[in-house]
Design a protein around this motif. Structure first.
Motif, PDB file in Angstrom:
ATOM      1  N   MET A  75       0.845  -1.192   0.000  1.00 48.88           N
ATOM      2  CA  MET A  75       0.000   0.000   0.000  1.00 48.88           C
ATOM      3  C   MET A  75       0.883   1.245   0.000  1.00 48.88           C
ATOM      4  N   ASN A  77       0.202   5.486   0.311  1.00 49.02           N
ATOM      5  CA  ASN A  77      -0.763   6.577   0.515  1.00 49.02           C
ATOM      6  C   ASN A  77      -2.211   6.082   0.484  1.00 49.02           C
ATOM      7  N   GLY A  78      -2.444   4.932   1.118  1.00 53.72           N
ATOM      8  CA  GLY A  78      -3.795   4.392   1.216  1.00 53.72           C
ATOM      9  C   GLY A  78      -4.290   3.650  -0.011  1.00 53.72           C
ATOM     10  N   ARG A  79      -3.470   3.564  -1.024  1.00 51.23           N
ATOM     11  CA  ARG A  79      -3.865   2.871  -2.262  1.00 51.23           C
ATOM     12  C   ARG A  79      -3.146   1.532  -2.368  1.00 51.23           C
TER      13      ARG A  79
END
Length: 112
Positions: A75, A77-79
């Motif tokens: 992951m 940055n949250g992606r």
């Protein structure tokens, strides 16, 4: 004319100093990212972030890193980083944090 040359050189030098070379950030002539998971942090060296893929990163992780290889998800940055993609497609830059998550735990979070 001499005033113009003087100011141009000063501006050029200030721009050069504001760019930190990867040798200072990563410690050599290579790129790096910071891998994070519960209980550890590991700097991983990569030849070139522009061409490195998510699979390249997964292959370079040591066996002792948890979760087990078959359950690792990266992951940034949250992606979620998809296996066949290049890190550059997600905007990964020098010394960025990439988190290692457990795919089973991510499935349980999605169910909530």
């Amino acid at each position: 004319v001499s005033l113009y040359v003087c100011c141009f050189i000063a501006k050029w030098n200030s721009e050069a100093e504001s760019v930190i070379p990867r040798e200072k950030i990563c410690g050599g002539d290579y790129d790096c990212v910071v891998m994070r998971s519960k209980g550890f942090m590991l700097r991983l060296d990569l030849p070139d972030l522009r061409t490195a893929t998510v699979q390249d990163v997964l292959r370079r992780l040591p066996d002792w890193v948890s979760p087990p290889k078959e359950r690792r998800v990266l992951m940034h940055n949250g992606r979620r980083l998809e296996a066949g993609s290049k890190l550059a497609e997600y905007g990964v830059m020098l010394n960025d944090d990439i988190h290692i998550e457990d795919s089973q735990m991510l499935e349980h979070r999605d169910d909530l």
